[in-house]
Motif scaffolding. Structure first.
Motif, PDB file in Angstrom:
ATOM      1  N   ARG A  42     -15.399 -38.615  -7.697  1.00 23.76           N
ATOM      2  CA  ARG A  42     -15.290 -38.010  -8.987  1.00 23.76           C
ATOM      3  C   ARG A  42     -14.343 -36.511  -8.867  1.00 23.76           C
ATOM      4  O   ARG A  42     -14.521 -35.907  -7.797  1.00 23.76           O
ATOM      5  CB  ARG A  42     -16.498 -37.805  -9.949  1.00 23.76           C
ATOM      6  CG  ARG A  42     -17.379 -36.553  -9.323  1.00 23.76           C
ATOM      7  CD  ARG A  42     -18.727 -36.675 -10.140  1.00 23.76           C
ATOM      8  NE  ARG A  42     -19.483 -35.612  -9.589  1.00 23.76           N
ATOM      9  CZ  ARG A  42     -20.257 -35.668  -8.529  1.00 23.76           C
ATOM     10  NH1 ARG A  42     -20.273 -36.639  -7.712  1.00 23.76           N
ATOM     11  NH2 ARG A  42     -20.932 -34.443  -8.015  1.00 23.76           N
ATOM     12  N   GLU A  43     -13.615 -36.099 -10.026  1.00 26.98           N
ATOM     13  CA  GLU A  43     -12.957 -34.984 -10.048  1.00 26.98           C
ATOM     14  C   GLU A  43     -13.828 -33.953 -10.301  1.00 26.98           C
ATOM     15  O   GLU A  43     -14.955 -34.142 -10.796  1.00 26.98           O
ATOM     16  CB  GLU A  43     -11.815 -34.978 -11.012  1.00 26.98           C
ATOM     17  CG  GLU A  43     -10.867 -36.116 -10.757  1.00 26.98           C
ATOM     18  CD  GLU A  43      -9.471 -35.386 -10.400  1.00 26.98           C
ATOM     19  OE1 GLU A  43      -9.244 -34.195 -10.981  1.00 26.98           O
ATOM     20  OE2 GLU A  43      -8.541 -36.194 -10.121  1.00 26.98           O
ATOM     21  N   VAL A  44     -13.475 -32.867  -9.586  1.00 26.26           N
ATOM     22  CA  VAL A  44     -14.418 -31.255  -9.455  1.00 26.26           C
ATOM     23  C   VAL A  44     -13.555 -30.236  -9.631  1.00 26.26           C
ATOM     24  O   VAL A  44     -12.458 -30.476  -9.161  1.00 26.26           O
ATOM     25  CB  VAL A  44     -15.333 -31.253  -8.208  1.00 26.26           C
ATOM     26  CG1 VAL A  44     -16.441 -32.352  -8.480  1.00 26.26           C
ATOM     27  CG2 VAL A  44     -14.631 -31.230  -6.974  1.00 26.26           C
ATOM     28  N   LYS A  45     -14.099 -29.162 -10.192  1.00 24.88           N
ATOM     29  CA  LYS A  45     -13.324 -27.807 -10.215  1.00 24.88           C
ATOM     30  C   LYS A  45     -13.927 -27.074  -8.989  1.00 24.88           C
ATOM     31  O   LYS A  45     -15.102 -26.874  -8.803  1.00 24.88           O
ATOM     32  CB  LYS A  45     -13.608 -27.184 -11.532  1.00 24.88           C
ATOM     33  CG  LYS A  45     -12.871 -27.823 -12.521  1.00 24.88           C
ATOM     34  CD  LYS A  45     -13.284 -26.798 -13.881  1.00 24.88           C
ATOM     35  CE  LYS A  45     -12.551 -27.710 -15.251  1.00 24.88           C
ATOM     36  NZ  LYS A  45     -12.818 -26.961 -16.370  1.00 24.88           N
ATOM     37  N   ILE A  46     -12.843 -26.565  -8.125  1.00 22.26           N
ATOM     38  CA  ILE A  46     -13.190 -25.911  -7.066  1.00 22.26           C
ATOM     39  C   ILE A  46     -12.577 -24.482  -7.013  1.00 22.26           C
ATOM     40  O   ILE A  46     -11.632 -24.412  -7.355  1.00 22.26           O
ATOM     41  CB  ILE A  46     -12.895 -26.619  -5.692  1.00 22.26           C
ATOM     42  CG1 ILE A  46     -13.877 -27.787  -5.570  1.00 22.26           C
ATOM     43  CG2 ILE A  46     -13.141 -25.842  -4.584  1.00 22.26           C
ATOM     44  CD1 ILE A  46     -13.251 -28.909  -4.604  1.00 22.26           C
ATOM     45  N   ARG A  47     -13.375 -23.530  -6.881  1.00 24.27           N
ATOM     46  CA  ARG A  47     -12.532 -22.128  -6.726  1.00 24.27           C
ATOM     47  C   ARG A  47     -12.396 -21.702  -5.329  1.00 24.27           C
ATOM     48  O   ARG A  47     -13.350 -21.744  -4.403  1.00 24.27           O
ATOM     49  CB  ARG A  47     -13.787 -21.251  -7.376  1.00 24.27           C
ATOM     50  CG  ARG A  47     -13.131 -19.622  -7.527  1.00 24.27           C
ATOM     51  CD  ARG A  47     -14.029 -18.900  -8.191  1.00 24.27           C
ATOM     52  NE  ARG A  47     -14.080 -19.067  -9.697  1.00 24.27           N
ATOM     53  CZ  ARG A  47     -13.475 -18.391 -10.513  1.00 24.27           C
ATOM     54  NH1 ARG A  47     -12.810 -17.437 -10.221  1.00 24.27           N
ATOM     55  NH2 ARG A  47     -13.313 -18.905 -11.914  1.00 24.27           N
ATOM     56  N   MET A  55      -9.552 -31.158  -8.155  1.00 22.63           N
ATOM     57  CA  MET A  55      -9.271 -32.301  -7.251  1.00 22.63           C
ATOM     58  C   MET A  55     -10.533 -33.395  -7.224  1.00 22.63           C
ATOM     59  O   MET A  55     -11.744 -32.960  -7.332  1.00 22.63           O
ATOM     60  CB  MET A  55      -8.920 -31.530  -5.855  1.00 22.63           C
ATOM     61  CG  MET A  55     -10.053 -30.896  -5.196  1.00 22.63           C
ATOM     62  SD  MET A  55      -9.789 -30.372  -3.474  1.00 22.63           S
ATOM     63  CE  MET A  55      -8.327 -29.731  -3.701  1.00 22.63           C
ATOM     64  N   PRO A  56     -10.079 -34.382  -6.500  1.00 23.92           N
ATOM     65  CA  PRO A  56     -11.194 -35.242  -6.283  1.00 23.92           C
ATOM     66  C   PRO A  56     -12.177 -34.970  -5.053  1.00 23.92           C
ATOM     67  O   PRO A  56     -11.723 -34.008  -4.212  1.00 23.92           O
ATOM     68  CB  PRO A  56     -10.627 -36.638  -5.784  1.00 23.92           C
ATOM     69  CG  PRO A  56      -8.990 -36.659  -6.049  1.00 23.92           C
ATOM     70  CD  PRO A  56      -8.789 -34.896  -6.393  1.00 23.92           C
ATOM     71  N   LEU A  57     -13.506 -35.066  -5.309  1.00 21.05           N
ATOM     72  CA  LEU A  57     -14.369 -34.589  -4.532  1.00 21.05           C
ATOM     73  C   LEU A  57     -14.112 -34.873  -3.097  1.00 21.05           C
ATOM     74  O   LEU A  57     -14.515 -34.398  -2.041  1.00 21.05           O
ATOM     75  CB  LEU A  57     -15.830 -34.820  -4.785  1.00 21.05           C
ATOM     76  CG  LEU A  57     -16.884 -34.292  -4.201  1.00 21.05           C
ATOM     77  CD1 LEU A  57     -16.974 -32.650  -4.164  1.00 21.05           C
ATOM     78  CD2 LEU A  57     -18.393 -34.492  -4.727  1.00 21.05           C
ATOM     79  N   TYR A  58     -13.886 -36.100  -2.669  1.00 21.78           N
ATOM     80  CA  TYR A  58     -13.543 -36.700  -1.635  1.00 21.78           C
ATOM     81  C   TYR A  58     -12.381 -35.874  -0.887  1.00 21.78           C
ATOM     82  O   TYR A  58     -12.425 -35.989   0.472  1.00 21.78           O
ATOM     83  CB  TYR A  58     -13.178 -38.281  -1.428  1.00 21.78           C
ATOM     84  CG  TYR A  58     -11.908 -38.521  -1.713  1.00 21.78           C
ATOM     85  CD1 TYR A  58     -10.632 -38.751  -1.063  1.00 21.78           C
ATOM     86  CD2 TYR A  58     -11.676 -38.954  -3.174  1.00 21.78           C
ATOM     87  CE1 TYR A  58      -9.447 -39.029  -1.676  1.00 21.78           C
ATOM     88  CE2 TYR A  58     -10.633 -39.399  -3.862  1.00 21.78           C
ATOM     89  CZ  TYR A  58      -9.576 -39.554  -3.061  1.00 21.78           C
ATOM     90  OH  TYR A  58      -8.216 -39.924  -3.508  1.00 21.78           O
ATOM     91  N   LEU A  59     -11.540 -35.444  -1.386  1.00 25.99           N
ATOM     92  CA  LEU A  59     -10.352 -34.729  -0.679  1.00 25.99           C
ATOM     93  C   LEU A  59     -10.917 -33.363  -0.196  1.00 25.99           C
ATOM     94  O   LEU A  59     -10.634 -32.909   0.981  1.00 25.99           O
ATOM     95  CB  LEU A  59      -9.165 -34.273  -1.604  1.00 25.99           C
ATOM     96  CG  LEU A  59      -8.397 -35.579  -1.853  1.00 25.99           C
ATOM     97  CD1 LEU A  59      -6.988 -35.136  -2.863  1.00 25.99           C
ATOM     98  CD2 LEU A  59      -7.665 -36.072  -0.587  1.00 25.99           C
TER      99      LEU A  59
END
Length: 83
Positions: A42-47, A55-59
């Motif tokens: 799934r897509e997540v927000k990363i700071r 970005m996708p969590l797998y990346l």
């Protein structure tokens, strides 16, 4: 022939083949990491310090795994050079 001659000649035993216990453990660990990464798509927000990226969590997990492997390889090579 003396025992030294027979022990030193011929095939060596004890994990010198392609599948040593360490290699099997690394293969299993790599498979587990891949399963974990691809189960979290799934897509997540990363700071990243200041900017926030989506970005996708797998990346993100794959990037952290690569960074961790590079750090481990660097420290193992330093350890081997000191010997």
């Amino acid at each position: 022939m003396s025992p030294k001659d027979t022990a030193s000649s011929g095939k060596r035993s004890g994990g010198d083949g392609p599948f040593t216990p360490g290699r099997i453990a690394m293969i299993l660990l790599a498979v587990l990491v891949l399963v974990f990464v691809f189960e979290n798509t799934r897509e997540v927000k990363i700071r990243l310090l200041i900017p926030e990226v989506t970005m996708p969590l797998y990346l993100a997990l794959g990037g952290v795994a690569v960074i961790g492997a590079a750090c481990g390889a660097y420290f193992m090579s330093r350890r081997n050079r000191r010997r």
